[in-house]
Design a protein around this motif. Structure first.
Motif, PDB file in Angstrom:
ATOM      1  N   GLN A  38       0.842  -1.193   0.000  1.00 30.68           N
ATOM      2  CA  GLN A  38       0.000   0.000   0.000  1.00 30.68           C
ATOM      3  C   GLN A  38       0.880   1.247   0.000  1.00 30.68           C
ATOM      4  O   GLN A  38       1.863   1.342   0.731  1.00 30.68           O
ATOM      5  CB  GLN A  38      -0.907   0.024   1.217  1.00 30.68           C
ATOM      6  N   ALA A  39       0.503   2.224  -0.810  1.00 34.58           N
ATOM      7  CA  ALA A  39       1.264   3.471  -0.912  1.00 34.58           C
ATOM      8  C   ALA A  39       1.052   4.332   0.327  1.00 34.58           C
ATOM      9  O   ALA A  39      -0.051   4.427   0.853  1.00 34.58           O
ATOM     10  CB  ALA A  39       0.851   4.243  -2.158  1.00 34.58           C
ATOM     11  N   GLU A  40       2.123   4.961   0.789  1.00 34.30           N
ATOM     12  CA  GLU A  40       2.084   5.857   1.941  1.00 34.30           C
ATOM     13  C   GLU A  40       1.458   7.205   1.581  1.00 34.30           C
ATOM     14  O   GLU A  40       0.801   7.827   2.401  1.00 34.30           O
ATOM     15  CB  GLU A  40       3.501   6.104   2.466  1.00 34.30           C
ATOM     16  N   GLU A  41       1.726   7.655   0.347  1.00 35.61           N
ATOM     17  CA  GLU A  41       1.292   8.988  -0.077  1.00 35.61           C
ATOM     18  C   GLU A  41       1.203   8.997  -1.594  1.00 35.61           C
ATOM     19  O   GLU A  41       1.847   8.208  -2.273  1.00 35.61           O
ATOM     20  CB  GLU A  41       2.321  10.020   0.389  1.00 35.61           C
ATOM     21  N   ALA A  42       0.410   9.902  -2.135  1.00 28.69           N
ATOM     22  CA  ALA A  42       0.288  10.078  -3.582  1.00 28.69           C
ATOM     23  C   ALA A  42       0.690  11.502  -3.938  1.00 28.69           C
ATOM     24  O   ALA A  42       0.337  12.451  -3.237  1.00 28.69           O
ATOM     25  CB  ALA A  42      -1.135   9.788  -4.036  1.00 28.69           C
ATOM     26  N   PHE A  43       1.447  11.649  -5.018  1.00 28.87           N
ATOM     27  CA  PHE A  43       1.941  12.943  -5.477  1.00 28.87           C
ATOM     28  C   PHE A  43       1.778  13.048  -6.980  1.00 28.87           C
ATOM     29  O   PHE A  43       1.768  12.044  -7.677  1.00 28.87           O
ATOM     30  CB  PHE A  43       3.446  13.106  -5.184  1.00 28.87           C
ATOM     31  N   GLU A  47       4.238  18.276  -7.665  1.00 25.83           N
ATOM     32  CA  GLU A  47       4.228  18.363  -6.196  1.00 25.83           C
ATOM     33  C   GLU A  47       5.507  17.783  -5.604  1.00 25.83           C
ATOM     34  O   GLU A  47       6.148  18.412  -4.748  1.00 25.83           O
ATOM     35  CB  GLU A  47       3.033  17.597  -5.624  1.00 25.83           C
ATOM     36  N   LEU A  48       5.879  16.601  -6.068  1.00 26.81           N
ATOM     37  CA  LEU A  48       7.053  15.938  -5.506  1.00 26.81           C
ATOM     38  C   LEU A  48       8.332  16.704  -5.826  1.00 26.81           C
ATOM     39  O   LEU A  48       9.180  16.911  -4.946  1.00 26.81           O
ATOM     40  CB  LEU A  48       7.136  14.500  -6.017  1.00 26.81           C
ATOM     41  N   LEU A  49       8.473  17.149  -7.061  1.00 23.91           N
ATOM     42  CA  LEU A  49       9.671  17.920  -7.425  1.00 23.91           C
ATOM     43  C   LEU A  49       9.728  19.249  -6.682  1.00 23.91           C
ATOM     44  O   LEU A  49      10.800  19.702  -6.280  1.00 23.91           O
ATOM     45  CB  LEU A  49       9.718  18.139  -8.935  1.00 23.91           C
ATOM     46  N   SER A  50       8.587  19.879  -6.478  1.00 20.19           N
ATOM     47  CA  SER A  50       8.545  21.137  -5.739  1.00 20.19           C
ATOM     48  C   SER A  50       8.979  20.924  -4.290  1.00 20.19           C
ATOM     49  O   SER A  50       9.765  21.710  -3.747  1.00 20.19           O
ATOM     50  CB  SER A  50       7.134  21.716  -5.791  1.00 20.19           C
ATOM     51  N   LYS A  51       8.478  19.878  -3.650  1.00 19.66           N
ATOM     52  CA  LYS A  51       8.879  19.576  -2.271  1.00 19.66           C
ATOM     53  C   LYS A  51      10.361  19.259  -2.203  1.00 19.66           C
ATOM     54  O   LYS A  51      11.047  19.629  -1.265  1.00 19.66           O
ATOM     55  CB  LYS A  51       8.047  18.419  -1.725  1.00 19.66           C
ATOM     56  N   GLU A  70       2.096  10.563 -10.260  1.00 18.36           N
ATOM     57  CA  GLU A  70       1.363  10.741 -11.510  1.00 18.36           C
ATOM     58  C   GLU A  70       1.984  11.894 -12.281  1.00 18.36           C
ATOM     59  O   GLU A  70       2.227  12.963 -11.722  1.00 18.36           O
ATOM     60  CB  GLU A  70      -0.101  11.046 -11.211  1.00 18.36           C
ATOM     61  N   GLY A  71       2.283  11.647 -13.549  1.00 18.21           N
ATOM     62  CA  GLY A  71       2.881  12.698 -14.348  1.00 18.21           C
ATOM     63  C   GLY A  71       3.098  12.279 -15.779  1.00 18.21           C
ATOM     64  O   GLY A  71       2.624  11.233 -16.223  1.00 18.21           O
ATOM     65  N   GLU A  72       3.856  13.100 -16.487  1.00 20.11           N
ATOM     66  CA  GLU A  72       4.099  12.897 -17.914  1.00 20.11           C
ATOM     67  C   GLU A  72       5.447  12.209 -18.136  1.00 20.11           C
ATOM     68  O   GLU A  72       6.447  12.560 -17.508  1.00 20.11           O
ATOM     69  CB  GLU A  72       4.096  14.257 -18.623  1.00 20.11           C
ATOM     70  N   ILE A  73       5.453  11.251 -19.049  1.00 20.13           N
ATOM     71  CA  ILE A  73       6.685  10.538 -19.393  1.00 20.13           C
ATOM     72  C   ILE A  73       7.545  11.434 -20.273  1.00 20.13           C
ATOM     73  O   ILE A  73       7.094  11.932 -21.302  1.00 20.13           O
ATOM     74  CB  ILE A  73       6.378   9.224 -20.146  1.00 20.13           C
ATOM     75  N   LYS A  74       8.784  11.667 -19.847  1.00 23.57           N
ATOM     76  CA  LYS A  74       9.742  12.424 -20.653  1.00 23.57           C
ATOM     77  C   LYS A  74      10.486  11.483 -21.577  1.00 23.57           C
ATOM     78  O   LYS A  74      10.721  11.785 -22.741  1.00 23.57           O
ATOM     79  CB  LYS A  74      10.734  13.169 -19.757  1.00 23.57           C
TER      80      LYS A  74
END
Length: 138
Positions: A38-43, A47-51, A70-74
């Protein structure tokens, strides 16, 4: 006298054998299946890069824990028999590197750069980029 010495030798060899057996099992315990954790947190990637970049929240508490991202594949990379997805956010200096589990290979072949994706993986740490291992597509 000879019986006591023989018992000590047998007990000693037994302890050594049991210790080696336990050590072997510990070293070869395998990799946990991320789909069952189970995931602890979702970003989102932003959000994650900003933190990460602004040090607003200590990400150390999530190290060695499962998180969703969740994000875009580079970019999609293949090296040493494993696929890695590089996710981008608003930042051009940092990315999220997601090394995929081997059982995800068939699903990865259907992906392309620029596509949005949601993953779950184990946060291993960060240097210039954030690193997730054993990732699975959600």
């Amino acid at each position: 006298m000879k019986i006591k010495k023989r018992h000590k030798i047998i007990v000693g060899f037994s302890l050594v054998f049991i210790s080696l057996f336990l050590l072997y099992n510990y070293v070869n315990r395998g990799i946990a299946d991320t789909t069952k954790i189970q995931a602890e947190e979702a970003f989102t990637t932003n959000e994650l890069l900003s933190k990460f970049e602004n040090k607003q929240q200590k990400l150390e508490k999530f190290i060695e824990k499962a998180i969703e991202i969740e994000g875009e594949i580079k970019e999609i990379a293949f090296q040493d028999g494993k696929y890695s997805l590089i996710l981008k956010g608003n930042s051009d200096t940092s990315y999220i590197l997601c090394e995929m589990q081997l059982n995800q290979n068939n699903d990865i072949l259907k992906l392309h750069a620029g596509q949005d994706i949601k993953l779950k993986g184990i946060l291993k740490g960060f240097l210039m980029d954030i690193i997730l291992l054993h990732c699975v597509i959600i």
